[in-house]
Design a protein around this motif. Structure first.
Motif, short mmCIF file in Angstrom:
data_model
loop_
_atom_site.label_atom_id
_atom_site.label_comp_id
_atom_site.label_asym_id
_atom_site.label_seq_id
_atom_site.Cartn_x
_atom_site.Cartn_y
_atom_site.Cartn_z
N GLY A 151 -66.74 -43.71 -3.05
CA GLY A 151 -65.58 -43.14 -3.71
C GLY A 151 -65.34 -43.71 -5.09
N ASP A 152 -64.47 -43.06 -5.81
CA ASP A 152 -64.04 -43.49 -7.13
C ASP A 152 -63.19 -44.76 -6.96
OD1 ASP A 152 -62.84 -43.78 -9.66
OD2 ASP A 152 -62.73 -41.62 -9.97
N ARG A 153 -63.46 -45.80 -7.74
CA ARG A 153 -62.74 -47.06 -7.60
C ARG A 153 -61.43 -47.09 -8.38
NH1 ARG A 153 -65.45 -51.48 -5.46
NH2 ARG A 153 -67.65 -51.15 -4.95
N ALA A 154 -61.16 -46.07 -9.18
CA ALA A 154 -59.93 -46.05 -9.97
C ALA A 154 -58.72 -45.95 -9.06
CB ALA A 154 -59.95 -44.88 -10.94
N SER A 155 -57.58 -46.45 -9.54
CA SER A 155 -56.34 -46.31 -8.79
C SER A 155 -56.01 -44.84 -8.64
CB SER A 155 -55.20 -47.04 -9.50
OG SER A 155 -54.92 -46.42 -10.75
N ASN A 156 -55.11 -44.53 -7.71
CA ASN A 156 -54.84 -43.14 -7.37
C ASN A 156 -54.42 -42.30 -8.57
OD1 ASN A 156 -54.59 -40.95 -5.55
ND2 ASN A 156 -52.39 -41.29 -5.42
N LEU A 157 -53.42 -42.75 -9.34
CA LEU A 157 -52.92 -41.95 -10.45
C LEU A 157 -53.93 -41.88 -11.60
CD1 LEU A 157 -49.16 -43.00 -10.53
CD2 LEU A 157 -50.17 -40.90 -9.64
N VAL A 158 -54.62 -42.98 -11.87
CA VAL A 158 -55.65 -42.96 -12.90
C VAL A 158 -56.78 -42.01 -12.49
CG1 VAL A 158 -57.44 -44.32 -14.06
CG2 VAL A 158 -55.13 -45.24 -13.82
N GLY A 159 -57.14 -42.06 -11.21
CA GLY A 159 -58.20 -41.20 -10.71
C GLY A 159 -57.85 -39.73 -10.81
N VAL A 160 -56.60 -39.39 -10.60
CA VAL A 160 -56.16 -38.00 -10.75
C VAL A 160 -56.44 -37.52 -12.17
CG1 VAL A 160 -54.16 -36.48 -10.86
CG2 VAL A 160 -54.43 -38.05 -8.93
N ALA A 161 -56.08 -38.34 -13.16
CA ALA A 161 -56.27 -37.95 -14.56
C ALA A 161 -57.74 -37.81 -14.92
CB ALA A 161 -55.59 -38.97 -15.47
N THR A 162 -58.55 -38.79 -14.51
CA THR A 162 -59.96 -38.77 -14.91
C THR A 162 -60.74 -37.67 -14.21
OG1 THR A 162 -60.48 -40.49 -13.27
CG2 THR A 162 -59.96 -41.22 -15.51
N ILE A 163 -60.45 -37.45 -12.92
CA ILE A 163 -61.16 -36.40 -12.19
C ILE A 163 -60.76 -35.03 -12.70
CG2 ILE A 163 -61.43 -35.30 -9.94
CD1 ILE A 163 -63.05 -37.84 -10.21
N ALA A 164 -59.47 -34.84 -13.00
CA ALA A 164 -59.03 -33.55 -13.56
C ALA A 164 -59.73 -33.28 -14.88
CB ALA A 164 -57.52 -33.56 -13.73
N TYR A 165 -59.85 -34.31 -15.71
CA TYR A 165 -60.55 -34.18 -16.99
C TYR A 165 -62.00 -33.75 -16.78
CZ TYR A 165 -62.93 -35.92 -21.23
OH TYR A 165 -63.70 -36.04 -22.35
N TRP A 166 -62.67 -34.37 -15.82
CA TRP A 166 -64.07 -34.05 -15.53
C TRP A 166 -64.21 -32.64 -14.96
CZ3 TRP A 166 -67.06 -36.50 -10.87
CH2 TRP A 166 -68.41 -36.11 -10.92
N MET A 167 -63.37 -32.32 -13.97
CA MET A 167 -63.49 -31.03 -13.30
C MET A 167 -63.19 -29.85 -14.24
SD MET A 167 -64.42 -31.54 -10.14
CE MET A 167 -65.47 -32.83 -10.85
N LEU A 168 -62.27 -30.05 -15.19
CA LEU A 168 -61.83 -28.94 -16.03
C LEU A 168 -62.56 -28.86 -17.36
CD1 LEU A 168 -57.97 -29.15 -15.40
CD2 LEU A 168 -59.65 -27.68 -14.26
N THR A 169 -63.31 -29.92 -17.73
CA THR A 169 -64.08 -29.88 -18.98
C THR A 169 -65.58 -30.01 -18.77
OG1 THR A 169 -64.04 -32.29 -19.36
CG2 THR A 169 -62.13 -31.01 -20.14
N GLY A 170 -65.98 -30.54 -17.61
CA GLY A 170 -67.40 -30.80 -17.36
C GLY A 170 -67.90 -32.07 -18.02
N ARG A 171 -67.00 -32.81 -18.66
CA ARG A 171 -67.40 -34.02 -19.37
C ARG A 171 -67.11 -35.26 -18.51
NH1 ARG A 171 -64.62 -33.68 -25.20
NH2 ARG A 171 -65.63 -35.75 -25.31
N LYS A 172 -68.10 -36.15 -18.44
CA LYS A 172 -67.97 -37.35 -17.61
C LYS A 172 -67.89 -38.60 -18.46
CE LYS A 172 -69.51 -39.03 -13.11
NZ LYS A 172 -70.59 -39.10 -12.11
#
Length: 307
Positions: A151-172
């Motif tokens: 799993g992603d090691r980021a905290s819950n709220l940080v992970g929400v932001a980073t995963i949303a960024y990845w899922m909606l832009t395709g950028r990692k």
């Protein structure tokens, strides 16, 4: 020759990287034949997502409604010594393509009376998705011998932001150049080969019996106590929303798109307002119900299924 089948669906490619890392020690062993079944939906899911398409898969994910898959390109009469079933988590549920496979007659023929190891690549919450998968494996006659979670090691709220960024832009890459990279850390993926070494030794009868305790000894499963509380509460709300949206039609139906957008706005409010409050509430619950939570941690760390 020992035969292993890998079944998976990877929308972003990350799960494929995880599977490749785990199976590296098996693929390099000439005494082991590794076959791969990559599930292909007839109507593929886009990546990156738009917010509308991302939310439109929500009801079917939660309610376990299957999609149509391309024909299974594997010999269903082959008896495998091990099946590795790898999946990602969509809305606290196994991804629709994998859940669709588990509801198919082909899955029954492949998994029946066969040892199965599940591999989960996720952000953080996987407990209820795994409950569904465990139930499917049991109903199909499979022998669930192990589970591996990355799993992603980021905290819950940080992970929400980073995963949303990845899922909606395709950028990692790093959001705003500050946040951590989204997804499972590359070092964790590389290190997953240690699980493959255990699988190889077990298949070869090299003094290793494949079970969850052996895998847990090298970090296969880590249960976050707060998520036991979160997932059950969130799923109750998700089921209400899923039924509400599906009353207006199936995937992509124009009549339900307004309700899909309302769900998206609910998610935003839940993330910004409700999640912090739920975190505080969970801390209190963990203290008051420690014995019950400890029992749940032990349960989710293993593969037996509650009746």
């Amino acid at each position: 020759m020992t035969k292993v089948l890998v079944v998976h669906y990877s929308q972003t490619g990350q799960l494929t990287d995880i599977v490749d890392a785990i199976l590296g020690p098996l693929v390099s062993d000439k005494s082991i034949q590794v076959d791969t079944l990559t599930l292909q939906p007839q109507q593929n899911y886009p990546f990156p997502w738009s917010t509308q398409t991302f939310c439109d898969v929500f009801p079917e994910s939660v309610e376990g409604v299957p999609c149509e898959l391309a024909p299974i390109e594997v010999d269903l009469d082959t008896r495998y010594d091990l099946i590795v079933l790898a999946y990602t988590v969509w809305y606290l549920s196994p991804s629709i393509p994998v859940h669709s496979f588990l509801q198919s007659p082909e899955a029954k023929r492949l998994l029946n009376d066969t040892p199965v190891v599940t591999v989960i690549g996720c952000r953080n919450m996987w407990l209820l998705a795994q409950e569904r998968v465990k139930g499917c494996i049991r109903d199909l006659g499979g022998q669930h011998v192990g589970n591996i979670v990355l799993g992603d090691r980021a905290s819950n709220l940080v992970g929400v932001a980073t995963i949303a960024y990845w899922m909606l832009t395709g950028r990692k890459d790093r959001l705003l150049g500050v946040f951590p990279k989204p997804g499972v850390d590359a070092a964790d993926i590389r290190g997953a080969s240690r699980f493959g070494i255990i699988l190889r030794k077990a298949l070869q009868g090299d003094g290793v019996v494949l079970d969850q305790e052996v895998l847990n000894a090298v970090g296969a499963v880590r249960v976050e106590p707060a998520y036991i509380i979160f997932e059950n509460r969130i799923m109750k709300i998700f089921r209400i929303w899923a039924r509400f949206i599906r009353r207006q039609g199936g995937p992509g139906a124009p009549a339900r798109q307004r309700r899909v957008r309302c769900f998206f706005y609910y998610l935003l409010v839940a993330i910004v307002v409700l999640a912090p409050l739920a975190t505080l509430g969970a801390k209190v619950t963990l203290r008051l119900k420690k014995a019950k939570i400890d029992k749940a941690i032990d349960y989710f760390s293993h593969n037996h299924l509650e009746p």
